[in-house]
Scaffold this motif. Structure first.
Motif, short mmCIF file in Angstrom:
data_model
loop_
_atom_site.label_atom_id
_atom_site.label_comp_id
_atom_site.label_asym_id
_atom_site.label_seq_id
_atom_site.Cartn_x
_atom_site.Cartn_y
_atom_site.Cartn_z
N ALA A 25 -24.78 33.50 30.12
CA ALA A 25 -23.18 32.97 30.33
C ALA A 25 -22.80 33.70 31.83
N ALA A 26 -22.27 32.64 32.63
CA ALA A 26 -22.03 33.15 34.07
C ALA A 26 -20.77 32.36 34.60
N TYR A 27 -19.98 32.34 33.46
CA TYR A 27 -18.48 31.58 33.48
C TYR A 27 -17.59 32.00 34.61
N HIS A 41 -17.22 30.02 37.94
CA HIS A 41 -17.59 28.92 38.77
C HIS A 41 -17.16 27.65 38.39
N THR A 42 -17.60 27.34 37.05
CA THR A 42 -17.03 26.39 36.18
C THR A 42 -17.00 26.82 34.72
N PRO A 43 -16.09 26.41 33.97
CA PRO A 43 -15.93 27.07 32.50
C PRO A 43 -17.25 27.19 31.64
N GLY A 44 -18.51 26.52 31.98
CA GLY A 44 -19.49 26.77 31.02
C GLY A 44 -20.58 27.00 32.11
N HIS A 45 -20.59 27.57 33.24
CA HIS A 45 -21.52 27.72 34.33
C HIS A 45 -22.42 28.75 33.67
N THR A 46 -23.79 28.42 33.58
CA THR A 46 -24.73 29.15 32.98
C THR A 46 -25.97 29.58 34.17
N VAL A 47 -26.49 30.62 33.92
CA VAL A 47 -27.74 31.29 34.69
C VAL A 47 -28.93 31.47 33.65
N PHE A 48 -30.06 31.49 34.26
CA PHE A 48 -31.16 31.41 33.22
C PHE A 48 -32.24 32.49 33.56
N ALA A 49 -32.77 33.45 32.33
CA ALA A 49 -33.67 34.25 32.85
C ALA A 49 -35.05 33.80 32.17
N ARG A 52 -23.44 39.15 50.25
CA ARG A 52 -22.87 40.52 51.32
C ARG A 52 -21.41 40.86 50.67
N ASN A 53 -20.89 39.83 50.58
CA ASN A 53 -19.40 40.18 50.09
C ASN A 53 -19.16 39.68 48.45
N PRO A 54 -19.40 40.22 47.71
CA PRO A 54 -19.27 39.55 46.28
C PRO A 54 -17.93 39.32 45.59
N GLU A 55 -17.05 39.94 46.47
CA GLU A 55 -15.48 39.81 46.16
C GLU A 55 -15.03 38.55 46.50
N TRP A 56 -15.65 37.93 47.54
CA TRP A 56 -14.89 36.73 48.05
C TRP A 56 -15.03 35.32 47.15
N GLN A 57 -14.08 34.57 47.26
CA GLN A 57 -14.33 33.41 46.40
C GLN A 57 -14.26 32.35 46.77
N ASP A 114 -15.03 27.75 43.19
CA ASP A 114 -14.94 28.41 42.14
C ASP A 114 -13.67 28.06 41.12
N MET A 115 -13.88 27.61 40.13
CA MET A 115 -12.61 27.01 39.18
C MET A 115 -11.95 28.36 38.75
N ASP A 116 -12.38 29.34 38.41
CA ASP A 116 -11.70 30.37 38.06
C ASP A 116 -12.06 31.46 38.98
N GLY A 117 -11.63 31.82 39.90
CA GLY A 117 -12.16 32.68 41.01
C GLY A 117 -12.41 34.23 40.50
N ASP A 118 -11.41 34.52 40.02
CA ASP A 118 -11.42 35.95 39.38
C ASP A 118 -12.70 36.16 38.55
N MET A 119 -12.83 35.13 37.50
CA MET A 119 -13.80 35.46 36.62
C MET A 119 -15.33 35.25 37.36
N ALA A 120 -15.18 34.12 38.30
CA ALA A 120 -16.49 34.00 39.02
C ALA A 120 -16.86 35.04 39.88
N ARG A 121 -15.79 36.00 40.30
CA ARG A 121 -16.03 37.32 41.18
C ARG A 121 -16.75 38.17 40.20
N GLU A 122 -16.19 38.35 39.13
CA GLU A 122 -16.56 39.60 38.21
C GLU A 122 -18.12 39.07 37.70
#
Length: 326
Positions: free
Chosen positions: A227-229, A231-239, A262-267, A271-279
């Motif tokens: 889960a990498a929510y 950017h979108t509500p169900g955005h997913t990454v893969f291992a 370089r700047n992971p705080e930037w949104q 990004d649909m939910d910027g704060d969640m995407a940042r975290e």
């Protein structure tokens, strides 16, 4: 008196004359070339993760104005980051790179590019896919990270034709729940309604056959959804794991790494939910750096793979060294 520039030019010319045989210098280039003069060579790159063969397939690039691209940063700071990366200040070039996983002849795609909906500088995916020796009819599984058009439009042509007719399509459960919800589409602002409609265009004809997967589940052998929510509500990454090999497919956890690694705080504006995407971004970049995992990006310069290193309050993307030998 010769200046430094004249000396360099003279030295280069002399060196060329000494190292190239006279017979070769006498030859002329052919009148025609198999490569179009305004096009790059086909964009694919292979590397191994354990016993798995991974092929990065380039789908070209998109370009957009830098103004307004980052929601929560002053333009002077953005310009500073662009200057540090030797990028222009007025616009950002965003690459698109998908992955093909070959498990002993069983082909799995992660995302599909822009398809024939791409802009003039993108939509190159099928050309590069075929140049890499693949046939769309041989694809067994297509795994989707999220439903933005540059990730799903390659599933279906604008005329409705399915591009991978034999493939099983797997999507994140949370992403499907959001974009296929009629109530959410009705309540969406006008600027988002087109995205909802595009999701239905792509998935509607196969809605009954699409397989949904949960986070933290094995999607196909060797590939686990994470889960990498945000950017979108169900955005997913893969291992992806095989033997000692490990690769984290970051999807759109970051857009261009020169800005967002370089700047992971930037949104980013996407990004649909910027704060969640940042975290999410900080968590995954920290994980990749701590565990020294190889990473693959969707929007990094091709071949879009390397490692993450800590750098001050942010991180740095360290690209792989290009190798002619797999």
């Amino acid at each position: 008196m010769l200046d430094r520039r004249s000396l360099l030019v003279s030295a280069a010319a002399a060196g060329s004359a000494m190292t190239i045989p006279a017979s070769a210098r006498a030859q002329t280039l052919p009148a025609t070339s198999p490569v179009e003069p305004d096009r790059q060579a086909p964009g694919f790159y292979r590397y191994k993760v354990g016993d798995l063969m991974i092929t990065a397939i380039n789908d070209g690039v998109g370009r957009r104005p830098i103004d307004g691209f980052i929601r929560n940063a002053e333009i002077e700071a953005v310009h500073g980051a662009l200057d540090a990366a030797f990028l222009p200040r007025d616009n950002i070039t965003i690459p698109y790179t998908t992955l093909v996983i070959d498990r002993g002849g069983k082909l799995t795609l992660i995302d599909t590019g822009n398809g024939d909906s791409g802009a003039p500088t993108s939509g190159l995916w099928m050309t590069n896919f075929r140049a890499a020796g693949f046939d769309p009819a041989a694809v067994e599984t297509v795994v989707i990270s999220h439903f933005h058009g540059d990730h799903i439009n390659g599933l279906r042509l604008k005329d409705g034709t399915a591009v991978f007719p034999s493939a099983e399509v797997l999507v994140p459960e949370a992403e499907w729940a959001f974009w296929m919800d009629d109530a959410k589409m009705a309540a969406a602002p006008d600027g988002m309604k087109g995205a909802f409609q595009n999701v239905r265009r792509v998935f509607g004809p196969i809605a009954g056959d699409v397989k949904q997967f949960k986070a933290d589940s094995e999607v196909v052998p060797n590939v686990t959804a994470v889960a990498a929510y945000g950017h979108t509500p169900g955005h997913t990454v893969f291992a992806i794991t095989s033997g000692e090999g490990r690769l984290m497919v970051l999807s759109d956890t970051t857009n261009h790494p020169a800005l967002f690694v370089r700047n992971p705080e930037w949104q980013a504006i996407f990004d649909m939910d910027g704060d969640m995407a940042r975290e999410t971004r900080k968590r995954l970049l920290d994980m990749a750096a701590s565990e020294r995992m190889q990473v693959a990006f969707y929007h990094a310069p091709f071949p879009a793979t390397g490692h993450i290193a800590r750098d001050g309050e942010g991180f740095a993307f360290v690209p792989v060294v290009w190798s002619p030998i797999i």
